[in-house]
Every structure is written in structure tokens, then in C-alpha cells.
Scaffold this motif. Structure first.
Motif, mmCIF file in Angstrom:
data_model
loop_
_atom_site.group_PDB
_atom_site.id
_atom_site.type_symbol
_atom_site.label_atom_id
_atom_site.label_comp_id
_atom_site.label_asym_id
_atom_site.label_seq_id
_atom_site.Cartn_x
_atom_site.Cartn_y
_atom_site.Cartn_z
ATOM 1 N N ILE A 15 0.841 -1.191 0.000
ATOM 2 C CA ILE A 15 0.000 0.000 0.000
ATOM 3 C C ILE A 15 0.879 1.244 0.000
ATOM 4 O O ILE A 15 1.614 1.513 0.952
ATOM 5 C CB ILE A 15 -0.934 0.011 1.234
ATOM 6 C CG1 ILE A 15 -1.867 -1.196 1.180
ATOM 7 C CG2 ILE A 15 -1.731 1.306 1.290
ATOM 8 C CD1 ILE A 15 -2.747 -1.346 2.405
ATOM 9 N N GLY A 16 0.839 1.985 -1.091
ATOM 10 C CA GLY A 16 1.530 3.265 -1.157
ATOM 11 C C GLY A 16 3.025 3.205 -1.373
ATOM 12 O O GLY A 16 3.691 4.241 -1.334
ATOM 13 N N GLU A 17 3.617 2.005 -1.602
ATOM 14 C CA GLU A 17 5.062 1.951 -1.799
ATOM 15 C C GLU A 17 5.449 0.815 -2.733
ATOM 16 O O GLU A 17 4.813 -0.233 -2.762
ATOM 17 C CB GLU A 17 5.792 1.792 -0.452
ATOM 18 C CG GLU A 17 5.486 0.514 0.298
ATOM 19 C CD GLU A 17 6.162 0.457 1.662
ATOM 20 O OE1 GLU A 17 6.525 1.514 2.182
ATOM 21 O OE2 GLU A 17 6.323 -0.657 2.195
ATOM 22 N N GLN A 18 6.506 1.065 -3.497
ATOM 23 C CA GLN A 18 7.014 0.086 -4.457
ATOM 24 C C GLN A 18 8.262 -0.581 -3.888
ATOM 25 O O GLN A 18 9.170 0.092 -3.386
ATOM 26 C CB GLN A 18 7.364 0.774 -5.782
ATOM 27 C CG GLN A 18 7.981 -0.130 -6.823
ATOM 28 C CD GLN A 18 6.975 -1.122 -7.403
ATOM 29 O OE1 GLN A 18 5.790 -0.830 -7.458
ATOM 30 N NE2 GLN A 18 7.459 -2.284 -7.822
ATOM 31 N N ILE A 19 8.310 -1.919 -3.955
ATOM 32 C CA ILE A 19 9.477 -2.685 -3.540
ATOM 33 C C ILE A 19 10.076 -3.326 -4.785
ATOM 34 O O ILE A 19 9.374 -3.988 -5.548
ATOM 35 C CB ILE A 19 9.101 -3.785 -2.522
ATOM 36 C CG1 ILE A 19 8.367 -3.189 -1.312
ATOM 37 C CG2 ILE A 19 10.358 -4.539 -2.082
ATOM 38 C CD1 ILE A 19 9.178 -2.254 -0.478
ATOM 39 N N ASP A 20 11.378 -3.127 -5.012
ATOM 40 C CA ASP A 20 12.003 -3.639 -6.226
ATOM 41 C C ASP A 20 12.179 -5.153 -6.209
ATOM 42 O O ASP A 20 12.317 -5.776 -7.260
ATOM 43 C CB ASP A 20 13.373 -2.967 -6.449
ATOM 44 C CG ASP A 20 13.218 -1.503 -6.830
ATOM 45 O OD1 ASP A 20 12.109 -1.108 -7.226
ATOM 46 O OD2 ASP A 20 14.207 -0.750 -6.730
#
Length: 223
Positions: free
Chosen positions: A110-115
Motif C-alpha cells: 500500500i503506497g510503496e514500491q518494492i524492487d
């Protein structure tokens, strides 16, 4: 020690003997637990070294490492910077998979991108990759640390910045108990050219950070 008759001869001896017996039992249990942990850690280390030796001596693995290196070199000359960043994630995913690190591809909370993410010796690592002309700065690391801190306590992070990090960013995040390790393009090349295997590099970085606080041990200081 299992006899406490000498204490029983003292004033309030029976109570002292009972307390001494309990203390010795607690110490024995503590030592047994510690001995078991040491044995388990040694077994994990033995298996890891055995697996790494197989990896380094396997022609199939070496061929795959060359393939990953070729794909990375293709990105170095790419002018499509946005696509290059996405393809870099795939290169690292292949590398994690090669070293049997149970990788997870890019995902969004939710609300953040993880590579990406991987697991090493019972610890989960979140992964972040940056490939820009400028050095990654403290705001980049602050953002990544925030993502780590929103996960379970056993979670650490690996931040790859191909062109490195600003001196201030490294200093700021090395002065306190950090949850991230830093890696640059030189480190990546050392792995791709089989100068050091990826697992050993991360373990050395983590051990160095635990002992010194410095989260940016470079491959040139290891190999």
C-alpha cells in the motif's frame, strides 16, 4: 556440580542449597542451549560453504553467470534509462535465483514500491536498485529505511546504487543501528566476474556492519 551438602551446614542452609541447585540447573540449560545454537550455526555455515563450492565449480552455473553478465553489459550501453532500471531488477532477480535465495520479483505494498526481495540464512531482505548519473543520497536511503521499518523486526535491506552513494548518506546511516546494507556497480561486477560469490559478499557486508557500523564495505576490501 550436583551436591550442595556444604551449603546445608550454613545458616539457612537448606534454602541456600535449593537456590544453588536451581542456579546450577539454569546455567546448565543456558550452556546446553548455547551449545546447540553453535552447532546449528556451524551446520548452516558448512552447508552454505558446500553449496557455494558446488556453485563456483559448476559449469552450468558459470554459464548462467556469464549470461547474466552479458545481459547487464547490454544495459550499460542502453539509452532508455527508464527501461534500464526495470531490466536491472530482472538481472538481480536472476542473480538471486542463481544463488538459491528464494527471490521475489518487484511488488507493491500500500503506497510503496518494492524492487524485490530475497532470503539469506533465515533473514528476509528487501531490495532496492537505483541507476542514475548522480550518487544516491540520504533521502534515497531514508525512504528505503522507512520501507524496512514497516516490516517485521528480522527484515533487512540491500540497496544497490550502480554509481554509488554520497559520503554524507553513508555517514548518516552508519552512525546508528542500521537495517540496510549498501552495494554499488563495482560490487555487482565483482560478483558477475566470479571474483566473489554474491552470498559471501552479503555476509561479509553484514558482518562488517555489525562489527563497525559501516554499512558500505566494498568488494575491493573483501576480495
Amino acid at each position: 556440580m550436583d551436591s550442595f551438602h556444604h551449603l546445608e551446614q550454613l545458616e539457612d542452609g537448606k534454602r541456600k542449597a535449593v537456590r544453588a541447585k536451581q542456579a546450577v540447573a539454569d546455567l546448565k540449560r543456558l550452556i546446553e542451549d548455547q551449545t546447540q545454537r553453535i552447532k546449528e550455526e556451524e551446520e548452516i555455515k558448512r552447508k552454505r560453504l558446500e553449496n557455494l563450492e558446488k556453485i563456483r565449480s559448476s559449469q552450468a552455473v558459470l554459464n548462467k553467470l556469464d549470461e547474466i553478465k552479458t545481459n547487464y553489459f547490454r544495459l550499460v550501453t542502453s539509452q532508455d534509462y527508464q527501461k534500464r532500471g526495470f531490466e536491472l531488477e530482472k538481472v538481480l532477480y536472476d542473480l538471486f535465483e542463481l544463488f538459491d535465495l528464494d527471490p521475489k520479483a518487484s511488488f507493491r505494498n500500500i503506497g510503496e514500491q518494492i524492487d524485490g526481495a530475497f532470503s539469506l540464512e533465515g533473514t528476509d531482505y528487501l531490495f532496492e536498485a537505483k541507476w542514475r548519473n548522480q550518487l544516491s543520497d540520504s533521502s534515497d536511503l531514508d525512504s528505503f529505511v522507512g520501507k524496512i521499518n514497516r516490516k517485521l523486526d528480522n527484515t533487512l535491506g540491500l540497496f544497490l546504487s550502480i554509481n554509488g552513494f554520497s559520503e554524507d548518506a553513508v555517514k548518516i546511516h552508519s552512525v546508528s543501528r542500521s537495517t540496510i546494507l549498501l552495494m554499488d556497480g563495482t560490487d555487482l561486477m565483482a560478483v558477475l566476474e566470479n571474483q566473489i560469490d554474491f552470498v559471501s559478499l552479503i555476509i561479509r557486508k553484514r558482518r562488517h556492519a555489525a562489527q563497525t557500523g559501516n554499512i558500505y564495505l566494498k568488494s575491493s576490501e573483501v576480495v
